[in-house]
Design a protein around this motif. Structure first.
Motif, PDB file in Angstrom:
ATOM      1  N   LEU A 178      -2.800 -80.902  -0.364  1.00  0.00           N
ATOM      2  CA  LEU A 178      -2.146 -82.222   0.393  1.00  0.00           C
ATOM      3  C   LEU A 178      -2.919 -82.884   1.071  1.00  0.00           C
ATOM      4  CD1 LEU A 178       1.649 -80.719   0.771  1.00  0.00           C
ATOM      5  CD2 LEU A 178       0.900 -82.481  -1.179  1.00  0.00           C
ATOM      6  N   SER A 179      -3.785 -82.251   2.222  1.00  0.00           N
ATOM      7  CA  SER A 179      -4.376 -82.944   3.135  1.00  0.00           C
ATOM      8  C   SER A 179      -5.827 -83.727   2.359  1.00  0.00           C
ATOM      9  CB  SER A 179      -5.120 -81.853   3.948  1.00  0.00           C
ATOM     10  OG  SER A 179      -3.918 -81.322   4.663  1.00  0.00           O
ATOM     11  N   SER A 180      -6.411 -82.981   1.232  1.00  0.00           N
ATOM     12  CA  SER A 180      -7.523 -83.755   0.574  1.00  0.00           C
ATOM     13  C   SER A 180      -7.072 -84.844  -0.119  1.00  0.00           C
ATOM     14  CB  SER A 180      -8.227 -82.464   0.085  1.00  0.00           C
ATOM     15  OG  SER A 180      -7.421 -81.803  -0.999  1.00  0.00           O
ATOM     16  N   ARG A 181      -6.175 -84.426  -0.742  1.00  0.00           N
ATOM     17  CA  ARG A 181      -5.801 -85.740  -2.067  1.00  0.00           C
ATOM     18  C   ARG A 181      -4.698 -86.855  -1.666  1.00  0.00           C
ATOM     19  NH1 ARG A 181      -4.721 -81.850  -7.457  1.00  0.00           N
ATOM     20  NH2 ARG A 181      -6.876 -80.932  -7.504  1.00  0.00           N
ATOM     21  N   VAL A 190      -2.471 -86.585   3.701  1.00  0.00           N
ATOM     22  CA  VAL A 190      -1.299 -86.292   4.737  1.00  0.00           C
ATOM     23  C   VAL A 190      -1.631 -85.449   5.886  1.00  0.00           C
ATOM     24  CG1 VAL A 190       0.351 -86.476   2.786  1.00  0.00           C
ATOM     25  CG2 VAL A 190      -0.407 -84.288   3.635  1.00  0.00           C
ATOM     26  N   THR A 191      -1.239 -85.479   6.936  1.00  0.00           N
ATOM     27  CA  THR A 191      -1.431 -84.876   7.996  1.00  0.00           C
ATOM     28  C   THR A 191      -0.374 -83.584   8.307  1.00  0.00           C
ATOM     29  OG1 THR A 191      -2.247 -86.612   9.238  1.00  0.00           O
ATOM     30  CG2 THR A 191      -1.783 -84.725  10.366  1.00  0.00           C
ATOM     31  N   ILE A 192      -0.741 -82.279   8.000  1.00  0.00           N
ATOM     32  CA  ILE A 192       0.143 -81.083   8.295  1.00  0.00           C
ATOM     33  C   ILE A 192       0.761 -80.904   9.511  1.00  0.00           C
ATOM     34  CG2 ILE A 192       0.523 -78.746   7.528  1.00  0.00           C
ATOM     35  CD1 ILE A 192       0.110 -80.479   4.887  1.00  0.00           C
ATOM     36  N   ARG A 193       1.798 -80.692   9.690  1.00  0.00           N
ATOM     37  CA  ARG A 193       2.383 -80.738  11.068  1.00  0.00           C
ATOM     38  C   ARG A 193       2.383 -79.025  11.124  1.00  0.00           C
ATOM     39  NH1 ARG A 193       7.944 -83.865  11.815  1.00  0.00           N
ATOM     40  NH2 ARG A 193       7.659 -82.931  13.713  1.00  0.00           N
ATOM     41  N   ILE A 221       7.285 -77.062   4.308  1.00  0.00           N
ATOM     42  CA  ILE A 221       6.132 -77.720   4.617  1.00  0.00           C
ATOM     43  C   ILE A 221       6.603 -79.138   5.336  1.00  0.00           C
ATOM     44  CG2 ILE A 221       5.980 -78.594   2.371  1.00  0.00           C
ATOM     45  CD1 ILE A 221       2.951 -78.461   2.399  1.00  0.00           C
ATOM     46  N   SER A 222       6.237 -79.522   6.469  1.00  0.00           N
ATOM     47  CA  SER A 222       6.122 -80.731   6.886  1.00  0.00           C
ATOM     48  C   SER A 222       4.759 -81.406   7.125  1.00  0.00           C
ATOM     49  CB  SER A 222       6.634 -80.547   8.396  1.00  0.00           C
ATOM     50  OG  SER A 222       7.998 -79.799   8.346  1.00  0.00           O
ATOM     51  N   PHE A 223       4.852 -82.746   6.900  1.00  0.00           N
ATOM     52  CA  PHE A 223       3.460 -83.600   7.195  1.00  0.00           C
ATOM     53  C   PHE A 223       3.933 -84.793   7.475  1.00  0.00           C
ATOM     54  CE2 PHE A 223       4.802 -82.664   2.797  1.00  0.00           C
ATOM     55  CZ  PHE A 223       4.917 -84.199   2.390  1.00  0.00           C
ATOM     56  N   TRP A 224       2.769 -85.551   7.984  1.00  0.00           N
ATOM     57  CA  TRP A 224       3.027 -87.068   8.272  1.00  0.00           C
ATOM     58  C   TRP A 224       2.125 -87.778   7.323  1.00  0.00           C
ATOM     59  CZ3 TRP A 224       5.930 -89.379  12.030  1.00  0.00           C
ATOM     60  CH2 TRP A 224       6.156 -88.513  13.163  1.00  0.00           C
ATOM     61  N   THR A 225       3.037 -88.860   6.692  1.00  0.00           N
ATOM     62  CA  THR A 225       2.385 -89.717   5.813  1.00  0.00           C
ATOM     63  C   THR A 225       1.963 -91.181   6.374  1.00  0.00           C
ATOM     64  OG1 THR A 225       4.210 -90.846   4.687  1.00  0.00           O
ATOM     65  CG2 THR A 225       3.716 -88.178   3.913  1.00  0.00           C
ATOM     66  N   GLY A 226       1.512 -91.970   5.332  1.00  0.00           N
ATOM     67  CA  GLY A 226       1.358 -93.418   5.878  1.00  0.00           C
ATOM     68  C   GLY A 226       2.423 -94.209   5.387  1.00  0.00           C
ATOM     69  N   PRO A 227       2.357 -95.606   5.410  1.00  0.00           N
ATOM     70  CA  PRO A 227       3.446 -96.353   5.003  1.00  0.00           C
ATOM     71  C   PRO A 227       3.828 -96.122   3.340  1.00  0.00           C
ATOM     72  CG  PRO A 227       1.264 -97.587   5.366  1.00  0.00           C
ATOM     73  CD  PRO A 227       1.078 -96.329   5.657  1.00  0.00           C
ATOM     74  N   ILE A 228       2.984 -95.682   2.723  1.00  0.00           N
ATOM     75  CA  ILE A 228       3.339 -95.675   1.309  1.00  0.00           C
ATOM     76  C   ILE A 228       3.291 -94.018   0.799  1.00  0.00           C
ATOM     77  CG2 ILE A 228       2.598 -96.457  -1.002  1.00  0.00           C
ATOM     78  CD1 ILE A 228       1.471 -98.635  -0.229  1.00  0.00           C
ATOM     79  N   TRP A 229       4.424 -93.779   0.411  1.00  0.00           N
ATOM     80  CA  TRP A 229       4.442 -92.280  -0.155  1.00  0.00           C
ATOM     81  C   TRP A 229       5.226 -92.104  -1.358  1.00  0.00           C
ATOM     82  CZ3 TRP A 229       3.006 -87.709   0.258  1.00  0.00           C
ATOM     83  CH2 TRP A 229       3.753 -86.530  -0.075  1.00  0.00           C
TER      84      TRP A 229
END
Length: 634
Positions: A625-628, A631-634, A552-560
């Motif tokens: 993951l997207s809703s909570r 994150v943006t799923i790749r 599973i791959s995704f983009w996150t913001g500056p805080i993870w």
């Protein structure tokens, strides 16, 4: 398994197996229903079919033609009937069909047969050696070249319960037929009989509202969904035969050979204040704690209370005795104060009691409750002061006798579930049962050595070894890692023992997975109903479960926050993910975003886990993951 009351046989050729089974069960109340795919005229062309059919009917059985084993629910003659056993011997699509077609045949058969299978029924599938693709096949084929029978059965929520040699000699008149749609037989000499049964359905985690009294104040809070299956389970109740309880009994009985051991029977809350944790300074990393926000008070709600789970938390079978309860005030005070002193040396959490006084957390250890229980014991002793004065000389004599046993007087204990917010890995447990024991010793003795020696004697046969560290000992084992600790105060007056009962149960009963301990399947506890002694190996009720790997791959913001990711994985996968590994990370040079790629391994010893089911869990994970976590799923 006891003889079945009703047996359905599918895919019959010349009906010789059904005829032999009819004769075998002729003196029992078992009924036979034999079916084949061909119409009657074609079936009668098989050598011996007519006489075999007559044998079945004479024995009270039924013969049905034109029954598709992949569409059993559509057969009018089977409507409304359920069977205790469904048998499919040496299935084959016919002619020169490859493994993929035969896998599809098996999958569709399993999906169909569960429609006519009793709740506690079994499915028997016999295959030639090598076809099944399990370790029972010798030699074992490559996975991609097998029929993958266990994986196909899992698609219908069936688990492989047993594998036996196919006993063709038991069915005297059986003549295998159907090889490449001919009267030729298969090689049944080393054939294997695979027995399947229903697995329990998956249940989703739910946020539970709990009401407890913490430091004299009633509070309400929510248990995180991923932990909902780890509470209110009552594994340590007096009448429990759960392996965790058996291990606790084994350890306590062993220690009681040299020391007086008493266990509290009081109910203790799951919830702690940050100040309680800081005061006792227990060996807990604040980043690995489950921090809790209290709910607005609504005591008319349906929250579960401490009273409702009283037998779960305070019901260890060892009861407090009057001699333990009315120990001398000096002994209890030493046990408390020196215990705190020794714990501070192992402290790894830094909490400001003023700034954190409003914070709560699920208990990562039972040490804070241990301190409070010892305080209560001291108050009881003060209230019984007159009795103590009258019996002072007698009490001193008892103290002197007990202190003569390797320097340790007595052990006071508490046990229950504790929680650790740890990443998902094979032997990292988010919840486990801790057994905590506290003892006092004369200053000139070495309690760590004496207690450590006894624990080593008890546990070394199961792979546990002692490793010395500053101030105490660590109990280590392979492959589980740390299973317990012993630590003492600087002047060796107080000693504390902390044991992970769950990991010890894995070692003492040879469990393949700690998650089995939390199974709701009655087949698990059934093996412990007679209280087997440690060293008795557990027999898995689900054989050779498959592993499924998804990335599973995704983009996150500056805080993870990775621990929130692991919490969502636990919830979305219903606990079936056993490993999570970060395999790639990339920070965009122009955007405040970071890409993460994780590899998840799905595997279950408790439920039927198919590729389809694992994929559904994985897709649900992407949604959560997207809703909570936005994150943006790749």
């Amino acid at each position: 398994m006891s003889p079945s009351r009703s047996i359905l046989l599918v895919g019959e050729g010349n009906f010789s197996f059904s005829a032999s089974a009819s004769q075998l069960y002729s003196e029992s109340e078992t009924s036979i229903t034999a079916t084949c795919l061909q119409h009657q005229e074609e079936a009668l062309r098989h050598e011996g079919a007519a006489s075999n059919i007559q044998t079945i009917k004479d024995s009270g059985g039924t013969v049905l033609f034109e029954v598709d084993c992949t569409k059993l629910e559509e057969c009018a003659s089977l409507q409304g009937r359920v069977f205790d056993r469904v048998v499919f011997n040496f299935p084959h699509c016919g002619r020169k069909s490859g493994v993929k077609k035969n896998r599809e045949l098996l999958k569709n058969f399993f999906l169909s047969c569960v429609q006519v299978l009793a709740e506690d029924g079994e499915v028997h599938v016999s295959l030639c050696n090598g076809q099944g693709g399990t370790p029972a096949d010798q030699p074992k084929r490559e996975w991609h070249n097998s029929w993958q029978v266990a994986a196909m059965a899992a698609e219908a929520h069936l688990i492989l319960s047993a594998v036996h040699p196919f006993e063709s000699e038991r069915y005297h008149n059986y003549k295998c037929t159907g090889y490449r749609s001919q009267d030729k037989g298969f090689h049944v000499e080393k054939g294997l009989l695979h027995v399947f049964s229903r697995g329990l359905p998956y249940t989703s985690g739910q946020t539970l509202k709990v009401e407890e009294a913490v430091e004299g104040e009633k509070v309400q809070y929510n248990i995180p969904a991923e932990l909902s299956d780890f509470i209110f389970r009552r594994f340590l109740c007096p009448d429990s035969v759960h392996p965790v309880k058996l291990v606790q009994d084994f350890v306590l009985e062993g220690l009681a050979e040299k020391w007086s051991v008493s266990m509290t029977t009081e109910t203790i809350p799951y919830l702690l204040t940050a100040k309680q944790l800081q005061t006792c300074c227990c060996d807990s990393d604040g980043t690995h704690c489950y921090w809790i926000h209290l709910l607005e008070k609504d005591f008319s709600s349906d929250a579960q209370t401490s009273t409702e789970r009283e037998e779960d938390q305070g019901c260890a079978d060892a009861r407090e005795t009057p001699s333990a309860l009315y120990a001398t005030s000096e002994k209890v005070d030493r046990m408390r104060s020196k215990g705190v002193e020794c714990l501070r040396s192992a402290c790894s959490i830094d909490v400001d009691p003023e700034g954190e006084s409003g914070l709560y957390l699920l208990r990562p250890s039972l040490l804070p409750q241990m301190e409070e229980l010892l305080t209560k014991k001291e108050k009881l002793i003060d209230n019984a002061g007159s009795n103590e004065e009258n019996n002072e000389s007698e009490g001193n004599r008892k103290d002197e006798a007990s202190e003569g046993c390797n320097g340790v007087t007595s052990l006071f204990g508490v046990s229950g579930v504790v929680f650790r917010n740890v990443p998902i890995s094979l032997w990292s447990l988010p919840a486990y049962h801790e057994l905590l024991l506290r003892g006092v010793s004369t200053p000139e003795k070495d309690p760590v050595k004496s207690l450590g020696h006894k624990l080593e004697t008890l546990l070394a046969p199961y792979g546990v070894s002692l490793v010395a560290e500053q101030g105490g000992l660590r109990l280590m084992a392979q492959p589980t890692g740390l299973v317990g600790k012993l630590f003492a105060s600087d002047n060796n007056v107080s000693i504390t023992v902390s044991l992970n009962l769950d990991l010890l149960a894995v070692l003492l009963f040879s469990l393949p997975d700690w998650r089995l301990l939390w199974s709701h399947d009655p087949r698990f506890l059934k093996q412990f109903s007679l209280r087997p002694s440690p060293g008795t190996p557990f027999g898995p009720f689900s054989l050779f479960p498959e592993h499924f790997s998804f990335d599973i791959s995704f983009w996150t913001g500056p805080i993870w926050e990775e621990k929130k990711f692991h919490a969502v994985v636990r919830e979305a996968s219903r606990g079936t993910v056993e490993q999570v590994k970060l395999i790639d990370m990339f920070s965009h040079p122009d955007l405040s975003q970071t890409s993460y790629c994780y590899r998840l391994i799905y595997h279950s010893h408790t439920h039927a886990l198919s590729h389809t089911q694992a994929l559904q869990f994985h897709q649900h994970l992407e949604s959560l993951l997207s809703s909570r976590l936005q994150v943006t799923i790749r």
